[in-house]
Scaffold this motif. Structure first.
Motif, PDB file in Angstrom:
ATOM      1  N   MET A  50       0.806  -1.221   0.000  1.00 18.82           N
ATOM      2  CA  MET A  50       0.000   0.000   0.000  1.00 18.82           C
ATOM      3  C   MET A  50       0.838   1.270   0.000  1.00 18.82           C
ATOM      4  O   MET A  50       0.383   2.308  -0.482  1.00 18.82           O
ATOM      5  N   GLY A  51       2.020   1.222   0.559  1.00 18.52           N
ATOM      6  CA  GLY A  51       2.827   2.433   0.646  1.00 18.52           C
ATOM      7  C   GLY A  51       2.692   3.104   1.999  1.00 18.52           C
ATOM      8  O   GLY A  51       1.717   2.890   2.723  1.00 18.52           O
ATOM      9  N   GLU A  52       3.648   3.929   2.354  1.00 20.34           N
ATOM     10  CA  GLU A  52       3.743   4.467   3.709  1.00 20.34           C
ATOM     11  C   GLU A  52       2.637   5.460   4.044  1.00 20.34           C
ATOM     12  O   GLU A  52       2.283   5.633   5.208  1.00 20.34           O
ATOM     13  N   ARG A  53       2.080   6.146   3.055  1.00 22.94           N
ATOM     14  CA  ARG A  53       1.108   7.195   3.378  1.00 22.94           C
ATOM     15  C   ARG A  53      -0.237   6.646   3.833  1.00 22.94           C
ATOM     16  O   ARG A  53      -0.964   7.299   4.577  1.00 22.94           O
ATOM     17  N   GLN A  54      -0.606   5.450   3.357  1.00 26.55           N
ATOM     18  CA  GLN A  54      -1.946   4.958   3.655  1.00 26.55           C
ATOM     19  C   GLN A  54      -1.974   3.589   4.328  1.00 26.55           C
ATOM     20  O   GLN A  54      -3.044   3.056   4.587  1.00 26.55           O
TER      21      GLN A  54
END
Length: 266
Positions: A146-150
């Protein structure tokens, strides 16, 4: 009399342990066991990765929303992965009825209650031993994709509970399947009921106005609340309520299976 009761209790315990070892031996030697459990792992982790990859970079559409549940979204593959656990539970019990080998099993373990309890225990322990590490692996893969932001971390509120809840949910689904297979004494009729129940009926009823109140008490809908860190606003069944409903379904299936086993001929 106390000594007699203790002796009987000891005999029952030894018989149960012997039957349990026999059931584990059956499960290990069934090819369907390995295929179904491997499919459950692959589907859970693989679909979790795909879902995570799809939303990577779409922070405005997902992660920025206050109701965003990264944990629950990462476990979206459970809806497909549970099919493998349903098949595992049904085949672990129903295969003996289909082939007629249940008669030999009951000859070896004539106390049917002990036989049924040992079979259900072997199914539950095997399912949980596979689904617990699968749940943590799915969480790690999906959140990384998902990636670090979400994404979410395991230490976030509700994340650890939902991850362990995934293993509990899949294990209970497996036990419901085993109980239904014992009640119906075969694989085909059990799958004919369970597959629509978990994959068709629940979703349809949950989306229809006027019957949503009933649908929230179906095992697939109520149990799905265990996998969420953020409650689903569409249902007023929370995490622990959902677990309670799922446990009631499980108890009903297991009791029904044991009663059928004890009262009907093999």
């Amino acid at each position: 009399m106390s000594a007699v009761r203790d002796a009987r209790r000891g005999d029952t315990t030894r018989l149960f342990l012997a039957a349990l070892l026999g059931e584990w031996l059956k499960l290990r030697t069934l090819r369907s066991t390995w295929w179904n459990l491997a499919a459950a792992v692959a589907l859970s982790v693989g679909i979790g990765f795909l879902y995570g990859s799809v939303i990577e970079g779409n922070y405005a559409d997902f992660g920025a929303k206050p109701e965003w549940d990264a944990v629950g979204y990462g476990f979206a593959g459970t809806n497909v992965a549970q099919l493998a656990l349903v098949c595992f539970g049904v085949l672990a019990v129903g295969a003996e009825y289909s082939t007629g080998t249940v008669r030999a099993s009951l000859t070896a373990v004539p106390r049917r209650g002990v036989f049924g309890a040992a079979k259900f225990t072997a199914v539950a322990v095997t399912a949980f031993a596979v689904t617990l590490p699968t749940a943590f692996l799915t969480f790690a893969v999906a959140q990384t994709a998902m990636g670090e932001r979400q994404n979410a971390a395991l230490g976030d509120p509700g994340a650890l509970r939902a991850t362990v809840g995934l293993a509990v949910y899949l294990t209970l689904v497996c036990l419901i399947s085993a109980g239904v297979a014992m009640m119906l004494r075969g694989t085909v009729p059990a799958l004919g009921i369970l597959v629509p129940l978990f994959f068709i009926v629940s979703d349809i009823l949950a989306s229809l106005p006027g019957v949503g109140g009933f649908a929230r008490y179906l095992p697939g809908v109520a149990g799905a609340q265990i996998l969420r860190a953020v409650p689903d606003a569409r249902f007023d069944v929370g995490t622990w309520d959902g677990l309670g409903v799922l446990l009631l379904w499980t108890a009903a299936a297991l009791c029904g299976g044991l009663v059928t086993l004890c009262r009907r001929d093999a």
